[in-house]
Design a protein around this motif. Structure first.
Motif, PDB file in Angstrom:
ATOM      1  N   SER A  20       0.826  -1.208   0.000  1.00 49.32           N
ATOM      2  CA  SER A  20       0.000   0.000   0.000  1.00 49.32           C
ATOM      3  C   SER A  20       0.861   1.260   0.000  1.00 49.32           C
ATOM      4  O   SER A  20       0.556   2.236  -0.701  1.00 49.32           O
ATOM      5  N   ILE A  21       1.937   1.247   0.782  1.00 54.05           N
ATOM      6  CA  ILE A  21       2.863   2.381   0.785  1.00 54.05           C
ATOM      7  C   ILE A  21       3.455   2.575  -0.606  1.00 54.05           C
ATOM      8  O   ILE A  21       3.563   3.707  -1.107  1.00 54.05           O
ATOM      9  N   LEU A  22       3.826   1.482  -1.254  1.00 52.94           N
ATOM     10  CA  LEU A  22       4.375   1.549  -2.608  1.00 52.94           C
ATOM     11  C   LEU A  22       3.358   2.148  -3.579  1.00 52.94           C
ATOM     12  O   LEU A  22       3.681   3.046  -4.377  1.00 52.94           O
ATOM     13  N   GLY A  23       2.103   1.672  -3.519  1.00 54.48           N
ATOM     14  CA  GLY A  23       1.079   2.159  -4.426  1.00 54.48           C
ATOM     15  C   GLY A  23       0.787   3.636  -4.238  1.00 54.48           C
ATOM     16  O   GLY A  23       0.739   4.406  -5.208  1.00 54.48           O
ATOM     17  N   SER A  24       0.598   4.062  -3.000  1.00 54.54           N
ATOM     18  CA  SER A  24       0.300   5.473  -2.735  1.00 54.54           C
ATOM     19  C   SER A  24       1.486   6.369  -3.079  1.00 54.54           C
ATOM     20  O   SER A  24       1.305   7.484  -3.593  1.00 54.54           O
ATOM     21  N   SER A  25       2.697   5.895  -2.821  1.00 49.85           N
ATOM     22  CA  SER A  25       3.890   6.690  -3.151  1.00 49.85           C
ATOM     23  C   SER A  25       4.013   6.887  -4.652  1.00 49.85           C
ATOM     24  O   SER A  25       4.385   7.974  -5.122  1.00 49.85           O
ATOM     25  N   TYR A  26       3.683   5.858  -5.413  1.00 53.80           N
ATOM     26  CA  TYR A  26       3.797   5.980  -6.868  1.00 53.80           C
ATOM     27  C   TYR A  26       2.752   6.942  -7.425  1.00 53.80           C
ATOM     28  O   TYR A  26       3.020   7.677  -8.385  1.00 53.80           O
ATOM     29  N   ILE A  27       1.550   6.935  -6.844  1.00 49.73           N
ATOM     30  CA  ILE A  27       0.528   7.900  -7.264  1.00 49.73           C
ATOM     31  C   ILE A  27       1.012   9.328  -6.995  1.00 49.73           C
ATOM     32  O   ILE A  27       0.855  10.229  -7.826  1.00 49.73           O
ATOM     33  N   ILE A  28       1.601   9.543  -5.816  1.00 46.32           N
ATOM     34  CA  ILE A  28       2.128  10.876  -5.483  1.00 46.32           C
ATOM     35  C   ILE A  28       3.222  11.271  -6.461  1.00 46.32           C
ATOM     36  O   ILE A  28       3.255  12.402  -6.968  1.00 46.32           O
ATOM     37  N   LYS A  29       4.147  10.357  -6.754  1.00 48.31           N
ATOM     38  CA  LYS A  29       5.238  10.646  -7.686  1.00 48.31           C
ATOM     39  C   LYS A  29       4.695  11.002  -9.066  1.00 48.31           C
ATOM     40  O   LYS A  29       5.135  11.974  -9.690  1.00 48.31           O
ATOM     41  N   HIS A  30       3.748  10.236  -9.547  1.00 48.86           N
ATOM     42  CA  HIS A  30       3.199  10.482 -10.885  1.00 48.86           C
ATOM     43  C   HIS A  30       2.464  11.814 -10.939  1.00 48.86           C
ATOM     44  O   HIS A  30       2.535  12.534 -11.937  1.00 48.86           O
ATOM     45  N   TYR A  34      -8.975  16.732  -9.095  1.00 45.49           N
ATOM     46  CA  TYR A  34      -8.968  15.264  -9.005  1.00 45.49           C
ATOM     47  C   TYR A  34      -7.663  14.752  -8.416  1.00 45.49           C
ATOM     48  O   TYR A  34      -7.650  13.919  -7.498  1.00 45.49           O
ATOM     49  N   HIS A  35      -6.554  15.231  -8.932  1.00 46.95           N
ATOM     50  CA  HIS A  35      -5.262  14.773  -8.436  1.00 46.95           C
ATOM     51  C   HIS A  35      -4.967  15.319  -7.041  1.00 46.95           C
ATOM     52  O   HIS A  35      -4.240  14.680  -6.266  1.00 46.95           O
ATOM     53  N   HIS A  36      -5.501  16.483  -6.698  1.00 46.65           N
ATOM     54  CA  HIS A  36      -5.335  16.982  -5.333  1.00 46.65           C
ATOM     55  C   HIS A  36      -6.014  16.055  -4.330  1.00 46.65           C
ATOM     56  O   HIS A  36      -5.484  15.811  -3.239  1.00 46.65           O
ATOM     57  N   ILE A  37      -7.191  15.555  -4.680  1.00 47.86           N
ATOM     58  CA  ILE A  37      -7.887  14.614  -3.796  1.00 47.86           C
ATOM     59  C   ILE A  37      -7.067  13.347  -3.644  1.00 47.86           C
ATOM     60  O   ILE A  37      -6.893  12.824  -2.532  1.00 47.86           O
ATOM     61  N   LEU A  38      -6.534  12.838  -4.757  1.00 43.86           N
ATOM     62  CA  LEU A  38      -5.713  11.635  -4.682  1.00 43.86           C
ATOM     63  C   LEU A  38      -4.426  11.870  -3.902  1.00 43.86           C
ATOM     64  O   LEU A  38      -3.947  10.966  -3.197  1.00 43.86           O
ATOM     65  N   LEU A  39      -3.855  13.068  -4.014  1.00 38.18           N
ATOM     66  CA  LEU A  39      -2.660  13.388  -3.223  1.00 38.18           C
ATOM     67  C   LEU A  39      -2.966  13.342  -1.737  1.00 38.18           C
ATOM     68  O   LEU A  39      -2.194  12.777  -0.943  1.00 38.18           O
ATOM     69  N   GLY A  40      -4.099  13.948  -1.340  1.00 34.40           N
ATOM     70  CA  GLY A  40      -4.478  13.929   0.068  1.00 34.40           C
ATOM     71  C   GLY A  40      -4.714  12.521   0.561  1.00 34.40           C
ATOM     72  O   GLY A  40      -4.220  12.128   1.638  1.00 34.40           O
ATOM     73  N   PHE A  41      -5.454  11.734  -0.215  1.00 38.17           N
ATOM     74  CA  PHE A  41      -5.696  10.349   0.188  1.00 38.17           C
ATOM     75  C   PHE A  41      -4.385   9.582   0.317  1.00 38.17           C
ATOM     76  O   PHE A  41      -4.154   8.867   1.306  1.00 38.17           O
TER      77      PHE A  41
END
Length: 420
Positions: free
Chosen positions: A22-32, A44-51
């Motif tokens: 889960s840490i890997l998945g969320s970190s990759y979303i933040i990086k992208h 949309y991406h701001h919401i995903l960054l917060g999550f």
């Protein structure tokens, strides 16, 4: 050293690898997200960054697990901490409350886009609330736990002590269950909206060959909008389904404990330990799903191994494709649902074929997509000889014709490879 059962060892060890995923998945979303100026500007991406940020915190506390529990706690495998580490873990654990709230807000975002047709500029007006609500609830409930000395061992990790069931329900599970109900309701309304759109399109389906060109164009526009709404709704359902799956067994275990006053059956706790840390990992796959589907369209004979190996070169190939647009009429959409609504609104308003204003290849304002004006090479007549010069053979004057909105609309689906 005490003898521990295999069930106690499972509870202590099993969540750790899943929380790392889960840490890997969320970190990759933040990086992208942070790697693109355009994505950094989208709600949309701001919401995903917060999550993703809060999910990393929550997943870290799950990975920490029983290590933070005081070492003198009986029947807890790997317990090696102190009360201070227990309080620290419980504080961070409670901050994870923001993650399910952000998921509910993501469902609300999709609802506003699909049902009410909100645009990016409208969403930006309420964006501050989308971050204040989850962060405010998470931090205030964590501070209350510290001030009231309510944190202690809670089987899997440190959290509100078992005798603080009112805090557990009021500050966490009550809010999570409200989010689950809200998500299910919004998904039902989104599905209903898409269904009504499909029926409306079928109702106005041309039945004769005598229909006017304008009527056929309107019908095509309706069909494309329904197709786009279905793609957006599919993403929303996937995010929401993973959210419900993540919290299903955790909720089951806590409800069983509150009703019966004893721990839930081990099978429920085992499933709890597997699925509770995985939402960030699930979200990574859903986030990149549109790109994956686009790759499948471009490569019908692909294999999943080839796809994974070639993922690193996908961006360069896309860049090359965009770079070749000077020789071919190109319309590229760096897509998000709110930008789709902006696109259809501007298409309807600009049917008079007004020129598209371009600055450094990007649209100004809040529109979240780039347009490249359709380039047409126009043959001109020589004023002295009367001959018409072919620009493909001679260096005649080249000019950019005004962009055709109808032509652009026909290329939406072929170019939208980043629908969130």
């Amino acid at each position: 050293m005490s003898n521990y059962t295999w069930q106690q060892k499972w509870i202590a060890i099993a969540p750790k690898p899943f929380s790392l995923l889960s840490i890997l998945g969320s970190s990759y979303i933040i990086k992208h997200t942070l790697s693109s100026n355009e994505r950094r500007s989208q709600v949309y991406h701001h919401i995903l960054l917060g999550f993703s940020a809060y999910d990393i915190i929550l997943s870290f506390t799950i990975f920490w697990g029983t290590w933070a529990i005081p070492s003198d706690t009986p029947n807890v495998y790997l317990a090696s901490g102190t009360q201070a580490t227990c309080n620290a873990q419980a504080f961070l654990q409670q901050l994870g409350l923001a993650a399910p709230i952000y998921t509910a807000e993501l469902a609300a975002y999709y609802f506003l886009i699909v049902v009410f047709g909100w645009k990016e500029r409208q969403l930006k007006r309420i964006e501050i609330l989308l971050h204040l609500i989850p962060s405010g609830l998470a931090w205030s409930s964590s501070i209350v736990g510290i001030v009231t000395n309510s944190f202690s061992d809670s089987v899997f990790w440190c959290w509100y002590s078992p005798d603080r069931s009112n805090f557990r329900f009021g500050f966490f599970y009550g809010i999570v269950w409200c989010c689950i109900l809200l998500v299910c309701l919004l998904m039902a309304l989104i599905y209903l909206k898409v269904l009504l759109q499909e029926r409306k399109v079928k109702k106005y389906q041309p039945t004769t060959t005598t229909d006017t060109t304008e009527g056929r164009t309107k019908q095509q526009r309706r069909e494309k909008k329904v197709s786009l709404s279905k793609q957006i709704a599919a993403q929303a359902v996937l995010y929401s389904g993973c959210f419900v799956l993540t919290w299903l067994f955790a909720s089951w275990a806590r409800i069983y404990e509150m009703v019966n006053g004893t721990d839930a059956p081990f099978v429920i706790e085992a499933l709890f330990s597997i699925f509770a840390p995985l939402q960030g990992f699930f979200n990574m796959f859903i986030y990149f799903r549109p790109k994956y589907l686009r790759y499948r369209l471009d490569h019908p004979d692909f294999s999943i191994t080839h796809y994974i190996c070639s993922c690193g070169g996908l961006r360069s190939r896309l860049r090359e494709r965009v770079g070749s647009s000077l020789a071919n009429a190109t319309y590229r959409v760096n897509f998000n649902p709110a930008a789709a609504n902006d696109l259809y609104e501007s298409s309807a308003a600009e049917k008079s074929h007004k020129p598209v204003a371009i600055k450094n290849g990007a649209m100004n304002g809040s529109d979240q997509y780039n347009r490249t004006s359709t380039m047409k090479v126009v043959a001109e007549k020589d004023s002295r000889t009367g001959e018409t010069h072919n620009p493909c053979e001679k260096r005649s004057t080249v000019r950019f014709a005004e962009a055709s909105i109808e032509e652009e609309e026909e290329k939406i689906e072929a170019s939208a490879d980043e629908i969130p």
